[in-house]
Structure formats: structure tokens, C-alpha cells
Design a protein around this motif. Structure first.
Motif, PDB file in Angstrom:
ATOM      1  N   LEU A  35      -3.309  -6.035   4.125  1.00 56.10           N
ATOM      2  CA  LEU A  35      -2.323  -6.702   5.124  1.00 56.10           C
ATOM      3  C   LEU A  35      -2.316  -8.139   4.761  1.00 56.10           C
ATOM      4  CD1 LEU A  35      -0.343  -5.964   7.193  1.00 56.10           C
ATOM      5  CD2 LEU A  35      -1.935  -6.237   8.655  1.00 56.10           C
ATOM      6  N   GLY A  36      -3.522  -8.723   4.611  1.00 52.63           N
ATOM      7  CA  GLY A  36      -3.584 -10.052   4.176  1.00 52.63           C
ATOM      8  C   GLY A  36      -2.865 -10.660   3.037  1.00 52.63           C
ATOM      9  N   LYS A  37      -2.780  -9.808   2.092  1.00 50.06           N
ATOM     10  CA  LYS A  37      -2.086 -10.132   0.803  1.00 50.06           C
ATOM     11  C   LYS A  37      -0.721  -9.993   1.177  1.00 50.06           C
ATOM     12  CE  LYS A  37      -2.608  -8.632  -3.900  1.00 50.06           C
ATOM     13  NZ  LYS A  37      -3.209  -7.405  -4.614  1.00 50.06           N
ATOM     14  N   LEU A  38      -0.039  -9.098   1.806  1.00 49.48           N
ATOM     15  CA  LEU A  38       1.364  -9.062   2.144  1.00 49.48           C
ATOM     16  C   LEU A  38       1.709 -10.143   2.867  1.00 49.48           C
ATOM     17  CD1 LEU A  38       4.014  -7.647   2.054  1.00 49.48           C
ATOM     18  CD2 LEU A  38       2.975  -6.009   4.194  1.00 49.48           C
ATOM     19  N   LEU A  39       1.053 -10.471   4.181  1.00 49.56           N
ATOM     20  CA  LEU A  39       1.229 -11.482   4.749  1.00 49.56           C
ATOM     21  C   LEU A  39       1.383 -12.753   4.056  1.00 49.56           C
ATOM     22  CD1 LEU A  39      -0.559 -10.516   8.114  1.00 49.56           C
ATOM     23  CD2 LEU A  39       1.793 -10.508   7.712  1.00 49.56           C
ATOM     24  N   ASN A  40       0.519 -13.056   3.163  1.00 50.35           N
ATOM     25  CA  ASN A  40       0.615 -14.282   2.273  1.00 50.35           C
ATOM     26  C   ASN A  40       1.874 -14.197   1.554  1.00 50.35           C
ATOM     27  OD1 ASN A  40      -1.572 -15.183   3.187  1.00 50.35           O
ATOM     28  ND2 ASN A  40      -2.969 -14.529   1.652  1.00 50.35           N
ATOM     29  N   THR A  41       2.182 -12.996   0.923  1.00 47.26           N
ATOM     30  CA  THR A  41       3.363 -12.797   0.136  1.00 47.26           C
ATOM     31  C   THR A  41       4.440 -13.342   1.111  1.00 47.26           C
ATOM     32  OG1 THR A  41       2.282 -11.190  -1.176  1.00 47.26           O
ATOM     33  CG2 THR A  41       4.965 -11.320  -1.169  1.00 47.26           C
ATOM     34  N   ILE A  42       4.786 -12.518   2.517  1.00 45.15           N
ATOM     35  CA  ILE A  42       5.803 -13.177   3.206  1.00 45.15           C
ATOM     36  C   ILE A  42       5.811 -14.644   3.424  1.00 45.15           C
ATOM     37  CG2 ILE A  42       6.393 -12.854   5.617  1.00 45.15           C
ATOM     38  CD1 ILE A  42       5.597  -9.848   5.491  1.00 45.15           C
ATOM     39  N   LYS A  43       4.530 -15.194   3.573  1.00 44.59           N
ATOM     40  CA  LYS A  43       4.620 -16.442   3.855  1.00 44.59           C
ATOM     41  C   LYS A  43       5.132 -17.567   2.765  1.00 44.59           C
ATOM     42  CE  LYS A  43       0.827 -17.708   7.035  1.00 44.59           C
ATOM     43  NZ  LYS A  43      -0.551 -17.062   6.947  1.00 44.59           N
ATOM     44  N   VAL A  74       9.737  -5.064   8.684  1.00 43.25           N
ATOM     45  CA  VAL A  74       8.881  -4.096   9.432  1.00 43.25           C
ATOM     46  C   VAL A  74       7.846  -3.602   8.295  1.00 43.25           C
ATOM     47  CG1 VAL A  74       8.636  -1.759  10.293  1.00 43.25           C
ATOM     48  CG2 VAL A  74      10.626  -3.184  10.654  1.00 43.25           C
ATOM     49  N   ILE A  75       6.699  -3.760   9.062  1.00 41.17           N
ATOM     50  CA  ILE A  75       5.394  -3.530   8.274  1.00 41.17           C
ATOM     51  C   ILE A  75       4.700  -2.389   8.812  1.00 41.17           C
ATOM     52  CG2 ILE A  75       3.149  -4.340   7.290  1.00 41.17           C
ATOM     53  CD1 ILE A  75       4.274  -7.316   7.639  1.00 41.17           C
ATOM     54  N   PRO A  76       5.040  -1.198   8.112  1.00 42.89           N
ATOM     55  CA  PRO A  76       4.092   0.081   8.554  1.00 42.89           C
ATOM     56  C   PRO A  76       2.764   0.111   8.183  1.00 42.89           C
ATOM     57  CG  PRO A  76       6.161   0.585   7.083  1.00 42.89           C
ATOM     58  CD  PRO A  76       5.600  -0.801   6.991  1.00 42.89           C
ATOM     59  N   ILE A  77       1.729   0.298   9.362  1.00 41.31           N
ATOM     60  CA  ILE A  77       0.319   0.366   9.151  1.00 41.31           C
ATOM     61  C   ILE A  77      -0.223   1.756   9.406  1.00 41.31           C
ATOM     62  CG2 ILE A  77      -1.722  -0.653   9.702  1.00 41.31           C
ATOM     63  CD1 ILE A  77      -0.133  -3.330  10.274  1.00 41.31           C
ATOM     64  N   GLN A  78      -0.771   2.360   8.521  1.00 41.91           N
ATOM     65  CA  GLN A  78      -1.437   3.788   8.890  1.00 41.91           C
ATOM     66  C   GLN A  78      -2.803   3.304   9.595  1.00 41.91           C
ATOM     67  OE1 GLN A  78      -2.377   5.226   4.933  1.00 41.91           O
ATOM     68  NE2 GLN A  78      -2.706   7.248   5.656  1.00 41.91           N
ATOM     69  N   CYS A  79      -2.907   4.424  10.706  1.00 41.11           N
ATOM     70  CA  CYS A  79      -4.028   4.374  11.616  1.00 41.11           C
ATOM     71  C   CYS A  79      -5.283   4.999  10.603  1.00 41.11           C
ATOM     72  CB  CYS A  79      -3.701   4.962  12.962  1.00 41.11           C
ATOM     73  SG  CYS A  79      -2.320   4.340  13.697  1.00 41.11           S
ATOM     74  N   GLU A  80      -5.708   4.428   9.857  1.00 40.03           N
ATOM     75  CA  GLU A  80      -6.875   5.183   8.975  1.00 40.03           C
ATOM     76  C   GLU A  80      -7.544   4.052   8.800  1.00 40.03           C
ATOM     77  OE1 GLU A  80      -5.925   8.215   6.245  1.00 40.03           O
ATOM     78  OE2 GLU A  80      -4.889   8.977   8.097  1.00 40.03           O
ATOM     79  N   LYS A  99       0.875  -1.428   0.044  1.00 40.71           N
ATOM     80  CA  LYS A  99       0.135  -0.036   0.100  1.00 40.71           C
ATOM     81  C   LYS A  99       0.797   1.125   0.100  1.00 40.71           C
ATOM     82  CE  LYS A  99      -3.653   1.200   2.781  1.00 40.71           C
ATOM     83  NZ  LYS A  99      -4.714   1.912   2.582  1.00 40.71           N
ATOM     84  N   GLY A 100       0.468   2.000  -0.786  1.00 38.27           N
ATOM     85  CA  GLY A 100       1.470   3.568  -0.832  1.00 38.27           C
ATOM     86  C   GLY A 100       1.075   4.319   0.377  1.00 38.27           C
ATOM     87  N   GLY A 101       1.588   5.452   0.569  1.00 39.47           N
ATOM     88  CA  GLY A 101       1.504   6.268   1.881  1.00 39.47           C
ATOM     89  C   GLY A 101       1.028   6.032   2.992  1.00 39.47           C
ATOM     90  N   VAL A 126      -5.546  -3.674  15.488  1.00 44.83           N
ATOM     91  CA  VAL A 126      -4.315  -4.099  15.052  1.00 44.83           C
ATOM     92  C   VAL A 126      -3.819  -4.932  16.394  1.00 44.83           C
ATOM     93  CG1 VAL A 126      -1.924  -3.734  14.279  1.00 44.83           C
ATOM     94  CG2 VAL A 126      -3.798  -2.665  13.047  1.00 44.83           C
ATOM     95  N   GLN A 127      -3.785  -4.243  17.511  1.00 41.06           N
ATOM     96  CA  GLN A 127      -3.167  -4.886  18.586  1.00 41.06           C
ATOM     97  C   GLN A 127      -3.711  -6.240  19.139  1.00 41.06           C
ATOM     98  OE1 GLN A 127      -2.975  -1.550  21.461  1.00 41.06           O
ATOM     99  NE2 GLN A 127      -0.950  -0.905  20.798  1.00 41.06           N
ATOM    100  N   LYS A 128      -5.326  -6.385  18.838  1.00 45.13           N
ATOM    101  CA  LYS A 128      -6.071  -7.237  19.122  1.00 45.13           C
ATOM    102  C   LYS A 128      -5.622  -8.346  18.472  1.00 45.13           C
ATOM    103  CE  LYS A 128     -10.633  -7.755  18.352  1.00 45.13           C
ATOM    104  NZ  LYS A 128     -11.429  -6.989  18.202  1.00 45.13           N
ATOM    105  N   HIS A 129      -5.659  -8.180  17.051  1.00 44.76           N
ATOM    106  CA  HIS A 129      -5.327  -9.232  16.040  1.00 44.76           C
ATOM    107  C   HIS A 129      -3.631  -9.869  16.199  1.00 44.76           C
ATOM    108  CE1 HIS A 129      -8.929  -9.469  13.744  1.00 44.76           C
ATOM    109  NE2 HIS A 129      -8.945  -8.371  13.549  1.00 44.76           N
ATOM    110  N   PHE A 130      -2.893  -9.018  16.631  1.00 41.96           N
ATOM    111  CA  PHE A 130      -1.484  -9.193  16.289  1.00 41.96           C
ATOM    112  C   PHE A 130      -0.549  -9.367  17.637  1.00 41.96           C
ATOM    113  CE2 PHE A 130      -3.097  -7.892  12.021  1.00 41.96           C
ATOM    114  CZ  PHE A 130      -2.840  -8.955  11.080  1.00 41.96           C
TER     115      PHE A 130
END
Length: 254
Positions: free
Chosen positions: A158-166, A145-151, A11-13, A200-204
Motif C-alpha cells: 500500500l505504501g508503494k501505491l501511495l508513493n506512486t499516487i504522490k 479508489v483503493i481496494p484493500i483485502q482484509c487479509e 496487488k492482484g486479487g 486500516v481505520q486507525k492509520h487512515f
């Protein structure tokens, strides 16, 4: 032996480049030797540390192509203890050029072998896509390190990125760890920001850094002066946040 950390999110930005520049500068101030590799054709990490991108003749492109070594491509930045392998717009073409290469996912990993021992940390600022450039970064890295915007759309993609990492862990780099999820652009006044943090804190849970990067005008101003937030305004909230992140990473890896 240097630890290689990719900073990635397709994701950009979301604050990837801001994090790359300022985490590098913060680690440098804490007396770590840092090499920042700009693996984004937009080359914002290079210009954000005072490098004239137009004048770059040897950079990430040549390193990935193996026509130059990282040592030959390294330039001094405006931040103490931070060196940069800069990018140039010609990096756009690398995806096409690497396609026919036999070990195309391993080009960066192989190139970094020669300099890994010279730095405490090697950070890779990834492009906002999951193409061959990012794949090279994830294959070369020890962790991400995965930056996640608080938006609102924070967790989208994020799921897609985690699958790529897997799949990178399965096929190319079984040792790849997630260093942590980093919440960025946090505004305590917004209910939405607080909801995203909670979710995010609850999930991860333990995967999330304790440090949260708050929204900060100085953080957006610093790159236009070619400086990290540490050089630009060491007393700003942004500087405090990134120093805290650097300390958290050093502690985790000591």
C-alpha cells in the motif's frame, strides 16, 4: 461533467475488478450514466459484464493509441446505464508501444476529453501493476479508489501505491484525489479480518469508506454469468454492499 475514478492497487486479487463491475452497476441502478473502461489486459471487467472478449475489435488498446475514439470503442453492457470500453489480450503490448510516445502518460486523459461530458461517472479498472497502463489511468483520473483485502498482507504494497499516487500528483496530475480506501473480502468471523479493519481505520481514518465489502459467494459466481451482482442476485449481501458504496460516493460528490 463526468467524474473519472480509477480503481487501482498493484496487488492482484484484492477485488479491483469485482469493485469496478459492481460499483458501475450500482451507480447505473441509481440512475447515473456510467462508462467503465477496462484497462487490464485480462479483460475480466469486460467479460464480467457480458462482453465477448474474443470478438472485441475496438477497445482500450485503440483508444490509448488514439487510432479510435472512446465513443467508437464503447459497447452496451448487461447492466442498465452502464457502457464499457472493453479490453482484449492485445492490451499487453501497449506498454511497449507507448514507450517512445512523447505524451505517453497522457494518452488516456486526452482520449477521454471527448466523452467526459456524456457520463456522470467514468470508472477505470486498472491492471495489477504500476506500469504505463496504470499511470495513464491515474493521470486521467480525478480520484482513485483503493481496494484493500482484509487479509494478512493487506497493507503490504500500500505504501508503494501511495508513493506512486504522490509522484503522479507531483508530475502528471496535481488534482488527483484519493476517493477512499475500500475494505474488501471481509469475514466477520475471522479475528484477522477485524484486526485489519481496525488497523486500516486507525492509520487512515477519514480516507476509509464506511462501506465494507463482505465475503460473499454470489459475488464470485456472478462474473461467470457475465452479470453484475445487481443483475445476478439483487438481494445478496454483495449487492447491498456495493449499492451502499455507490450511495456513499454519490453523496461525497454531490
Amino acid at each position: 461533467m463526468g467524474k473519472i475514478i480509477a480503481i487501482a492497487n498493484q496487488k492482484g486479487g484484492v477485488g479491483k475488478t469485482t469493485t469496478s463491475i459492481n460499483l458501475a452497476a450500482s451507480l447505473g441502478v441509481l440512475e447515473k450514466r456510467v462508462l467503465l473502461i477496462d484497462a487490464d489486459p485480462q479483460a475480466n471487467a469486460s467479460s464480467g459484464l457480458g462482453i465477448d472478449v474474443e470478438a472485441v475489435e475496438i477497445g482500450t488498446y485503440q483508444v490509448l493509441e488514439h487510432s479510435n475514439t472512446p465513443a467508437e470503442a464503447t459497447v452496451v453492457s448487461t447492466s442498465p446505464n452502464v457502457w464499457v470500453v472493453p479490453a482484449h489480450i492485445d492490451l499487453v503490448a501497449i506498454e511497449i508501444e507507448l514507450v517512445d510516445k512523447e505524451n505517453r502518460e497522457y494518452m488516456l486523459k486526452q482520449a477521454l476529453e471527448s466523452v467526459k461530458d456524456q457520463y456522470d461517472y467514468i470508472l477505470i479498472d486498472c491492471a495489477p501493476s504500476l506500469g504505463l497502463l496504470t499511470l495513464n489511468a491515474l493521470t486521467a483520473a480525478d480520484s482513485v479508489v483503493i481496494p484493500i483485502q482484509c487479509e494478512y498482507f493487506a497493507l503490504e504494497g500500500l505504501g508503494k501505491l501511495l508513493n506512486t499516487i504522490k509522484s503522479v500528483q507531483k508530475i502528471h496530475n496535481p488534482n488527483l484525489d484519493i476517493e477512499g480506501l475500500l475494505l474488501t473480502m471481509y469475514d466477520s468471523r475471522l479475528r484477522l479480518s477485524n484486526q485489519v479493519v481496525e488497523e486500516v481505520q486507525k492509520h487512515f481514518n477519514d480516507m476509509v469508506f464506511k462501506t465494507i465489502i463482505q465475503r460473499n459467494v454470489k459475488l464470485s459466481e456472478a462474473p461467470s454469468f457475465g452479470e453484475s451482482i445487481i443483475n445476478f442476485d439483487a438481494t445478496s449481501r454483495g449487492a447491498t454492499n456495493y449499492l451502499s458504496l455507490a450511495q456513499e460516493i454519490i453523496k461525497k460528490n454531490s
